[in-house]
Design a protein around this motif. Structure first.
Motif, mmCIF file in Angstrom:
data_model
loop_
_atom_site.group_PDB
_atom_site.id
_atom_site.type_symbol
_atom_site.label_atom_id
_atom_site.label_comp_id
_atom_site.label_asym_id
_atom_site.label_seq_id
_atom_site.Cartn_x
_atom_site.Cartn_y
_atom_site.Cartn_z
ATOM 1 N N THR A 53 0.825 -1.199 0.000
ATOM 2 C CA THR A 53 0.000 0.000 0.000
ATOM 3 C C THR A 53 0.864 1.255 0.000
ATOM 4 O OG1 THR A 53 -1.861 -1.101 1.072
ATOM 5 C CG2 THR A 53 -1.715 1.287 1.336
ATOM 6 N N MET A 54 1.937 1.244 0.772
ATOM 7 C CA MET A 54 2.810 2.417 0.806
ATOM 8 C C MET A 54 3.534 2.601 -0.529
ATOM 9 S SD MET A 54 2.088 3.916 3.515
ATOM 10 C CE MET A 54 3.289 5.240 3.229
ATOM 11 N N GLU A 55 3.818 1.525 -1.248
ATOM 12 C CA GLU A 55 4.374 1.654 -2.602
ATOM 13 C C GLU A 55 3.379 2.370 -3.517
ATOM 14 O OE1 GLU A 55 7.091 -2.454 -2.562
ATOM 15 O OE2 GLU A 55 5.169 -2.395 -3.627
ATOM 16 N N ILE A 56 2.110 2.018 -3.387
ATOM 17 C CA ILE A 56 1.073 2.665 -4.190
ATOM 18 C C ILE A 56 0.977 4.144 -3.827
ATOM 19 C CG2 ILE A 56 -1.421 2.736 -4.591
ATOM 20 C CD1 ILE A 56 -1.378 -0.350 -4.201
ATOM 21 N N PHE A 57 0.966 4.429 -2.536
ATOM 22 C CA PHE A 57 0.918 5.831 -2.114
ATOM 23 C C PHE A 57 2.171 6.594 -2.550
ATOM 24 C CE2 PHE A 57 -2.155 4.884 1.637
ATOM 25 C CZ PHE A 57 -3.237 5.046 0.789
ATOM 26 N N ARG A 58 3.305 5.941 -2.580
ATOM 27 C CA ARG A 58 4.535 6.574 -3.081
ATOM 28 C C ARG A 58 4.382 6.922 -4.558
ATOM 29 N NH1 ARG A 58 10.529 5.485 -1.789
ATOM 30 N NH2 ARG A 58 11.688 5.532 -3.755
ATOM 31 N N GLN A 59 3.818 6.002 -5.332
ATOM 32 C CA GLN A 59 3.607 6.234 -6.762
ATOM 33 C C GLN A 59 2.719 7.447 -7.003
ATOM 34 O OE1 GLN A 59 1.421 3.117 -8.776
ATOM 35 N NE2 GLN A 59 2.311 3.599 -10.761
ATOM 36 N N LEU A 112 13.344 -4.563 4.193
ATOM 37 C CA LEU A 112 14.119 -3.482 3.594
ATOM 38 C C LEU A 112 14.605 -3.849 2.210
ATOM 39 C CD1 LEU A 112 15.450 -0.695 4.029
ATOM 40 C CD2 LEU A 112 17.421 -1.894 5.001
ATOM 41 N N ALA A 113 14.975 -5.110 2.027
ATOM 42 C CA ALA A 113 15.510 -5.542 0.737
ATOM 43 C C ALA A 113 14.442 -5.608 -0.343
ATOM 44 C CB ALA A 113 16.179 -6.907 0.889
ATOM 45 N N ASP A 114 13.198 -5.883 0.029
ATOM 46 C CA ASP A 114 12.158 -6.198 -0.945
ATOM 47 C C ASP A 114 11.278 -5.025 -1.348
ATOM 48 O OD1 ASP A 114 12.948 -8.851 -1.123
ATOM 49 O OD2 ASP A 114 11.617 -9.503 0.487
ATOM 50 N N SER A 115 11.441 -3.865 -0.738
ATOM 51 C CA SER A 115 10.567 -2.736 -1.059
ATOM 52 C C SER A 115 11.266 -1.422 -0.753
ATOM 53 C CB SER A 115 9.269 -2.826 -0.247
ATOM 54 O OG SER A 115 8.458 -1.682 -0.456
ATOM 55 N N PRO A 116 10.963 -0.383 -1.529
ATOM 56 C CA PRO A 116 11.486 0.944 -1.194
ATOM 57 C C PRO A 116 10.737 1.599 -0.050
ATOM 58 C CG PRO A 116 10.055 1.103 -3.105
ATOM 59 C CD PRO A 116 10.166 -0.365 -2.771
ATOM 60 N N CYS A 117 9.668 0.960 0.427
ATOM 61 C CA CYS A 117 8.778 1.579 1.411
ATOM 62 C C CYS A 117 8.641 0.699 2.643
ATOM 63 C CB CYS A 117 7.387 1.779 0.810
ATOM 64 S SG CYS A 117 7.338 2.861 -0.618
ATOM 65 N N LEU A 475 6.262 -6.138 -9.577
ATOM 66 C CA LEU A 475 7.613 -5.797 -10.015
ATOM 67 C C LEU A 475 8.567 -5.849 -8.834
ATOM 68 C CD1 LEU A 475 9.625 -4.531 -12.126
ATOM 69 C CD2 LEU A 475 8.840 -2.297 -11.296
ATOM 70 N N PRO A 476 9.671 -6.610 -8.936
ATOM 71 C CA PRO A 476 10.636 -6.623 -7.836
ATOM 72 C C PRO A 476 11.252 -5.238 -7.629
ATOM 73 C CG PRO A 476 11.019 -8.482 -9.316
ATOM 74 C CD PRO A 476 10.043 -7.570 -10.003
ATOM 75 N N HIS A 477 11.449 -4.897 -6.387
ATOM 76 C CA HIS A 477 12.180 -3.672 -6.057
ATOM 77 C C HIS A 477 13.667 -3.931 -6.216
ATOM 78 C CE1 HIS A 477 14.153 -0.563 -3.756
ATOM 79 N NE2 HIS A 477 14.498 -1.420 -2.810
ATOM 80 N N ALA A 478 14.318 -3.086 -6.999
ATOM 81 C CA ALA A 478 15.782 -3.127 -7.124
ATOM 82 C C ALA A 478 16.296 -1.706 -7.084
ATOM 83 C CB ALA A 478 16.204 -3.823 -8.413
ATOM 84 N N ARG A 479 17.396 -1.512 -6.440
ATOM 85 C CA ARG A 479 18.003 -0.187 -6.340
ATOM 86 C C ARG A 479 18.821 0.062 -7.605
ATOM 87 N NH1 ARG A 479 21.663 -1.151 -1.878
ATOM 88 N NH2 ARG A 479 22.284 1.038 -2.081
ATOM 89 N N LEU A 480 18.488 1.173 -8.276
ATOM 90 C CA LEU A 480 19.145 1.536 -9.524
ATOM 91 C C LEU A 480 19.810 2.893 -9.373
ATOM 92 C CD1 LEU A 480 16.311 0.598 -12.061
ATOM 93 C CD2 LEU A 480 18.120 -0.882 -11.168
ATOM 94 N N ALA A 481 20.927 3.057 -10.045
ATOM 95 C CA ALA A 481 21.662 4.322 -9.977
ATOM 96 C C ALA A 481 21.730 4.953 -11.358
ATOM 97 C CB ALA A 481 23.073 4.096 -9.442
ATOM 98 N N ARG A 482 21.391 6.233 -11.407
ATOM 99 C CA ARG A 482 21.596 7.084 -12.569
ATOM 100 C C ARG A 482 21.291 8.513 -12.125
ATOM 101 N NH1 ARG A 482 17.790 8.772 -17.092
ATOM 102 N NH2 ARG A 482 19.157 9.925 -18.455
ATOM 103 N N ASP A 483 22.307 9.294 -11.935
ATOM 104 C CA ASP A 483 22.130 10.641 -11.379
ATOM 105 C C ASP A 483 21.380 10.568 -10.046
ATOM 106 O OD1 ASP A 483 23.351 11.683 -13.670
ATOM 107 O OD2 ASP A 483 21.435 11.812 -14.716
ATOM 108 N N GLY A 484 21.814 9.687 -9.186
ATOM 109 C CA GLY A 484 21.135 9.434 -7.927
ATOM 110 C C GLY A 484 20.540 8.038 -7.933
ATOM 111 N N GLU A 485 19.997 7.636 -6.792
ATOM 112 C CA GLU A 485 19.472 6.281 -6.652
ATOM 113 C C GLU A 485 17.952 6.284 -6.641
ATOM 114 O OE1 GLU A 485 21.689 3.467 -4.102
ATOM 115 O OE2 GLU A 485 19.761 3.135 -3.113
#
Length: 604
Positions: A53-59, A112-117, A475-485
C-alpha cells in the motif's frame, strides 16, 4: 433529464473510495465521488499500512506526507503479550511473549531488501482526512460528502443514479459509464443480488478510542500492540490494545482498546461505563482518561461471489470483509482501487478494449479469497497461542493462575512450559510477519501474458518472499543508480504508462517499443539496466545501473531480454532473450494486455 454526465461515479468516501478518486485524477479520468457522511471517518478502525500500500501511495505522491505523521519503524517493531498492562498482583504486568513485527527488529532485513517503502501505522481517522484533502485538491468540486445515492439503474452503456444532498434535500441525476461501489457493503451489492459467502459474525468486538498517558506502564518504546491474556474470567475473554499517536512510542497519548464481551452480557457502552471498563481491564483504577468514541462490530470473513455486475464494480468492503488480523482489509481495498483505476482509464480513453475490465475480477477475486481466509486463520490462531500457555476455554480460574505460576517458575516444568510457549507463540508470525502475504500476491489470469513458468514456492507461513518477474507478479524492487538512486518502482509513474525494462543490450527493444507504442497510442517508456555503467553501452544515456545485483538475480531476463510492466507495477509479459521477431512479440503481448486481441482478457 440527466444533470451530470461523467465517465466514472464512485460511491463511498472511505479509504477505498478516496484512494480510487486520487488514482483516477492522476490518470486524468473525470469522475464524481459521493459519500453519505458529512466528514471523513472519526473512528480509528484500520491503522496498519503495509509495504504494498505504501508503494502505491509513493507512486501517487502521498507516502512522504503519511510517513511524516505516522509511526516510525522503531516505534512499531514489537508486539507483546502480557498478563495485564498494570496492577500489583502476583501475576499482573508480566510479559508472556515478545515478537519482532512489521519489518522491525529481526524482520528488518527482508522487508528493507524487498521494497522501497517500510510499512507504517497511521490510523484511519487520520488517514481519511489526508486522502480527502488530496482527492479534493486533484478533483475540485468532484468529491461530494453529505450526498447519498438514493437509487441507480444500469444498462449496457452505463449507470444512471439519483443523488440527494443531505443538508438541502436537493436531488439530481448522474449518468456514468461506470460505477465503483466503494460503499462498504451498504447496499449496492445487495441491490444487484451479489451474494457474500463465508463465515463469521458470531463474536462481538467492542472498540474504545481514548486518550491517556500510559508511558509509565506501556511495555516499551518499540511496542505498537499489546495483547492481554486474561485469567480472571468474567465478561471479557481476551483483549488487546494498539497505539494511535499522534506521537509514538512512550509519547503516545491515543489508544484503541478492543475486547470481546461475553455473549448476552448486556454490556453498557455508555461513556461513563466505558471509563470504568478501561480502568478495570488495564488494572489502573485511578487512570485519568478521555473517551473519544465507542463502537462495536462482528468480525466476518466473507467475499462477494462476483466483483462486477455490468458496469458496476465492487471494491473494498463491498467486495470482501475480514477480521483485522494481518491488517489486510484497508490495504486490500486500496489495492482494489489501484488495480481498477488504470483499467478504467485505459478503456475510457480508447486505448484498451472493454475486455480489459473483465480482468479486474479475474485478478482481485482470488486475492480477496486468499486474504480473507488468511485473516480468519490468523485471527483464530490467537487461541492456539493461548493454548500454548496452557490456558484452555472453561478452565477454572485457580487452575489458570497455577498454570501461569508454573510458567514463570524456576523448575523443570517451568522451563518446559516456557519452551512450548515460545514455539507456539512463534506461529503468530502469520499475522505480524506476513511479509509475503502482503507483497507476494500474484495474478494467474488477467491482463497479462503467461510465459508457462511455474510460480515460485511460497512460504506456507506467509513470511519469506521470493521476488520474480514472472507475469502477474509485483515488479521486484531493485536499487538503480543514474544521477542518484531510485527504485524500479519509481520508474512506473502515476499517469498510466507502461514501462519496458530491458537488459544492458536493450537497443533493439527500444526501437521496437517506440513503434509499438505509437501503434497502440500508449505511453511505453524503456529502461535499460546493466551491472555497471560501462556495460550499458550505447544505451548509457538512458540506462540505469543495478546497484547491488538485485535486478540481475530477480529479473531473470539476461542481457537481451525484457519485462513489460503495467501501470500498477505488476508484470504483464516478459521475454528472456531478444530475436528477430521482438517487435511482433511485443506488439502481440501489449495487444493482449489491452484486450485488443481475441486471446486477451480474464482467461489469458
Amino acid at each position: 433529464m440527466t444533470d451530470h454526465e461523467i465517465p466514472v461515479l464512485v460511491v463511498g468516501g472511505g479509504g477505498c473510495g478516496l484512494s480510487t478518486s486520487i488514482f483516477l485524477s492522476d490518470l486524468g479520468v473525470e469522475h464524481l465521488l459521493v459519500e453519505r457522511r458529512e466528514t471523513p471517518s472519526a473512528l480509528p478502525r484500520a491503522h496498519y499500512l503495509n509495504q504494498r500500500t505504501m508503494e502505491i501511495f509513493r507512486q501517487h505522491g502521498l507516502a512522504a506526507e503519511i510517513y511524516r505523521d505516522s509511526a516510525p519503524l522503531e516505534n512499531m517493531s514489537e508486539v507483546v503479550w502480557r498478563t495485564s498492562l498494570a496492577g500489583d498482583g502476583e501475576l499482573d504486568a508480566l510479559d508472556l511473549h515478545r515478537m519482532d513485527a512489521f519489518g522491525g527488529g529481526s524482520t528488518a532485513g527482508p522487508y528493507l531488501a524487498d521494497s522501497p517503502c517500510p510499512s507504517t501505522n497511521f490510523p484511519q481517522h487520520r488517514l481519511e482526512p489526508l486522502l480527502h484533502r488530496h482527492a479534493v485538491e486533484r478533483a475540485p468540486e468532484s468529491v461530494l460528502f453529505g450526498h447519498v445515492m438514493e437509487e441507480f439503474t444500469g444498462d449496457e452503456s452505463g449507470v444512471t443514479a439519483v443523488v440527494t444532498e443531505s443538508s438541502t434535500g436537493h436531488r439530481f441525476t448522474v449518468r456514468a459509464r461506470c460505477l465503483v461501489a466503494a460503499d462498504g457493503g451498504r447496499g449496492i451489492g445487495d441491490e444487484l443480488g451479489v451474494e457474500m459467502t463465508g463465515e463469521g459474525g458470531a463474536l462481538d468486538v467492542v472498540s474504545v478510542h481514548f486518550s491517556a498517558d500510559l508511558a509509565e506502564w506501556w511495555p516499551g518504546d518499540s511496542v505498537l500492540m499489546t495483547n492481554f491474556v486474561g485469567m480472571d474470567g468474567g465478561p471479557v475473554s481476551r483483549y488487546g490494545m494498539v497505539a494511535l499517536g499522534p506521537e509514538w512510542g512512550l509519547k503516545c497519548r491515543e489508544w484503541a482498546l478492543h475486547f470481546h464481551p461475553a455473549p448476552d452480557s448486556g454490556l453498557d457502552l455508555g461513556e461513563e461505563a466505558m471509563v470504568d471498563r478501561v480502568r478495570q481491564l488495564l488494572k489502573l483504577p485511578d487512570l485519568d482518561l478521555e473517551i473519544h468514541r465507542v463502537s462495536n462490530y462482528r468480525p466476518e470473513g466473507v467475499v462477494a461471489s462476483t466483483f462486477r455486475v455490468g458496469n458496476v464494480f465492487l471494491a473494498g468492503d463491498a467486495a470482501h470483509r475480514q477480521p483485522p488480523a494481518t491488517g489486510l482489509g484497508l490495504n486490500s481495498a486500496i489495492q482494489d482501487g489501484h488495480n481498477l483505476a488504470w483499467k478504467l482509464g485505459a478503456v475510457l480513453d480508447g486505448t484498451a478494449d472493454r475486455r480489459l475490465l473483465d480482468t479486474y475480477e479475474a485478478e482481485r477475486l482470488p486475492v480477496a479469497r486468499r486474504n480473507v481466509s488468511w485473516a480468519m486463520y490468523a485471527f483464530r490462531n490467537h487461541a492456539v497461542a493461548h493454548a500454548g500457555l496452557g490456558l484452555l476455554p472453561g478452565q477454572p480460574l485457580e487452575s489458570a493462575r497455577a498454570t501461569i505460576r508454573t510458567l514463570f517458575s524456576d523448575t523443570p516444568m517451568g522451563r518446559t512450559r516456557r519452551a512450548r510457549a515460545e514455539e507456539v507463540f512463534a506461529t503468530q508470525r502469520v499475522e505480524y510477519q506476513a511479509h509475503d502475504i502482503e507483497i507476494g500476491f500474484a495474478y494467474e489470469k488477467g491482463a497479462l501474458v503467461p510465459d508457462g513458468t511455474p510460480p515460485p514456492d511460497r512460504d506456507p507461513m506467509g513470511c519469506g518472499h521470493q521476488p520474480t518477474t514472472r507475469p502477474g507478479h509485483r515488479l521486484p524492487h531493485a536499487r538503480l543508480a543514474r544521477d542518484g538512486e531510485v527504485s524500479t518502482h519509481d520508474l512506473v509513474g502515476a499517469r498510466g504508462g507502461f514501462v519496458l525494462f530491458t537488459g544492458e543490450q536493450g537497443g533493439s527493444w527500444r526501437a521496437a517499443a517506440e513503434r509499438v507504442a505509437e501503434d497502440y497510442g500508449v505511453s511505453l517508456a524503456v529502461v535499460s539496466i546493466g551491472e555497471h555503467e560501462g556495460a550499458i553501452g550505447h544505451d548509457g544515456a538512458t540506462g540505469h545501473v543495478d546497484v547491488d545485483g538485485t535486478w540481475r538475480e530477480a529479473g531473470g531476463i539476461g542481457a537481451g531480454g525484457a519485462v513489460l510492466v503495467r501501470p500498477d507495477n505488476h508484470i504483464a509479459w516478459r521475454a528472456t532473450e531478444d530475436d528477430a521477431d521482438i517487435e511482433a512479440r511485443l506488439h502481440d503481448a501489449l495487444g493482449r494486455v489491452l484486450g485488443l486481441t481475441a486471446t486477451s482478457g480474464a482467461g489469458s
